[in-house]
Design a protein around this motif. Sequence first.
Motif, PDB file in Angstrom:
ATOM      1  N   GLU A   1      -9.366   9.369  28.125  1.00  8.29           N
ATOM      2  CA  GLU A   1     -10.153   8.912  26.976  1.00  8.29           C
ATOM      3  C   GLU A   1      -9.515   9.244  25.630  1.00  8.29           C
ATOM      4  N   HIS A   2      -8.504  10.124  25.639  1.00  9.51           N
ATOM      5  CA  HIS A   2      -7.796  10.494  24.413  1.00  9.51           C
ATOM      6  C   HIS A   2      -6.418   9.840  24.331  1.00  9.51           C
ATOM      7  N   GLY A   3      -6.133   8.930  25.258  1.00 12.77           N
ATOM      8  CA  GLY A   3      -4.843   8.234  25.255  1.00 12.77           C
ATOM      9  C   GLY A   3      -3.704   9.014  25.884  1.00 12.77           C
ATOM     10  N   ARG A   4      -4.005  10.157  26.511  1.00 13.51           N
ATOM     11  CA  ARG A   4      -2.966  10.959  27.160  1.00 13.51           C
ATOM     12  C   ARG A   4      -2.727  10.430  28.569  1.00 13.51           C
ATOM     13  N   PRO A   5      -1.466  10.500  29.040  1.00 13.00           N
ATOM     14  CA  PRO A   5      -1.193  10.026  30.397  1.00 13.00           C
ATOM     15  C   PRO A   5      -1.924  10.877  31.437  1.00 13.00           C
ATOM     16  N   VAL A   6      -2.346  10.220  32.490  1.00 15.52           N
ATOM     17  CA  VAL A   6      -3.005  10.885  33.610  1.00 15.52           C
ATOM     18  C   VAL A   6      -2.618  10.137  34.881  1.00 15.52           C
ATOM     19  N   VAL A   7      -2.513  10.870  35.988  1.00 17.58           N
ATOM     20  CA  VAL A   7      -2.152  10.273  37.282  1.00 17.58           C
ATOM     21  C   VAL A   7      -3.345  10.409  38.211  1.00 17.58           C
ATOM     22  N   TYR A   8      -3.674   9.309  38.895  1.00 17.69           N
ATOM     23  CA  TYR A   8      -4.759   9.305  39.866  1.00 17.69           C
ATOM     24  C   TYR A   8      -4.191   9.184  41.271  1.00 17.69           C
ATOM     25  N   ILE A   9      -4.662  10.035  42.169  1.00 13.39           N
ATOM     26  CA  ILE A   9      -4.317   9.952  43.592  1.00 13.39           C
ATOM     27  C   ILE A   9      -5.532   9.324  44.264  1.00 13.39           C
ATOM     28  N   ALA A  10      -5.314   8.183  44.907  1.00  8.48           N
ATOM     29  CA  ALA A  10      -6.422   7.402  45.447  1.00  8.48           C
ATOM     30  C   ALA A  10      -6.585   7.559  46.951  1.00  8.48           C
ATOM     31  N   GLU A  11      -7.794   7.309  47.381  1.00 11.77           N
ATOM     32  CA  GLU A  11      -8.102   7.227  48.800  1.00 11.77           C
ATOM     33  C   GLU A  11      -7.562   5.903  49.333  1.00 11.77           C
ATOM     34  N   SER A  12      -7.290   5.856  50.617  1.00  9.03           N
ATOM     35  CA  SER A  12      -6.802   4.648  51.273  1.00  9.03           C
ATOM     36  C   SER A  12      -7.762   3.478  51.032  1.00  9.03           C
ATOM     37  N   PRO A  13      -7.228   2.263  50.843  1.00 15.10           N
ATOM     38  CA  PRO A  13      -8.108   1.098  50.682  1.00 15.10           C
ATOM     39  C   PRO A  13      -9.029   0.888  51.883  1.00 15.10           C
ATOM     40  N   GLU A  14      -8.616   1.349  53.047  1.00  7.74           N
ATOM     41  CA  GLU A  14      -9.466   1.245  54.234  1.00  7.74           C
ATOM     42  C   GLU A  14     -10.536   2.337  54.250  1.00  7.74           C
ATOM     43  N   ALA A  15     -10.504   3.226  53.262  1.00 10.27           N
ATOM     44  CA  ALA A  15     -11.454   4.348  53.174  1.00 10.27           C
ATOM     45  C   ALA A  15     -11.513   5.099  54.495  1.00 10.27           C
TER      46      ALA A  15
END
Length: 93
Positions: free
Chosen positions: A42-56
């Motif tokens: 929300e402040h424009g700083r880079p962030v990395v997201y680790i996601a769950e598998s699309p198959e959940a």
Amino acid sequence: MTVGDIIDALSAFDRDTPARLAINPFFPMAHRLGGVEKSVDEHGRPVVYIAESPEAEQFGPLPPAVAVALAWQGPVDAPPRRRRGATRPNDGH
């Protein structure tokens, strides 16, 4: 935790070791990883997201030792067992 922290932590493991995501400290479950995406917060700083598998895909409950290591729960010992009294017929009442 930063990307560097994750890289440092993962560098201790063989590159072919499967990685899973631990979810929800109150009902700890293990999930398959699905991807890594870069964005901004929300402040424009880079962030990395680790996601769950699309198959959940969920592997089931997190091993108790992992939940303890993550401080999501304390070590739990089985409750002490006590001798149960013998049952007796109550004369049909």
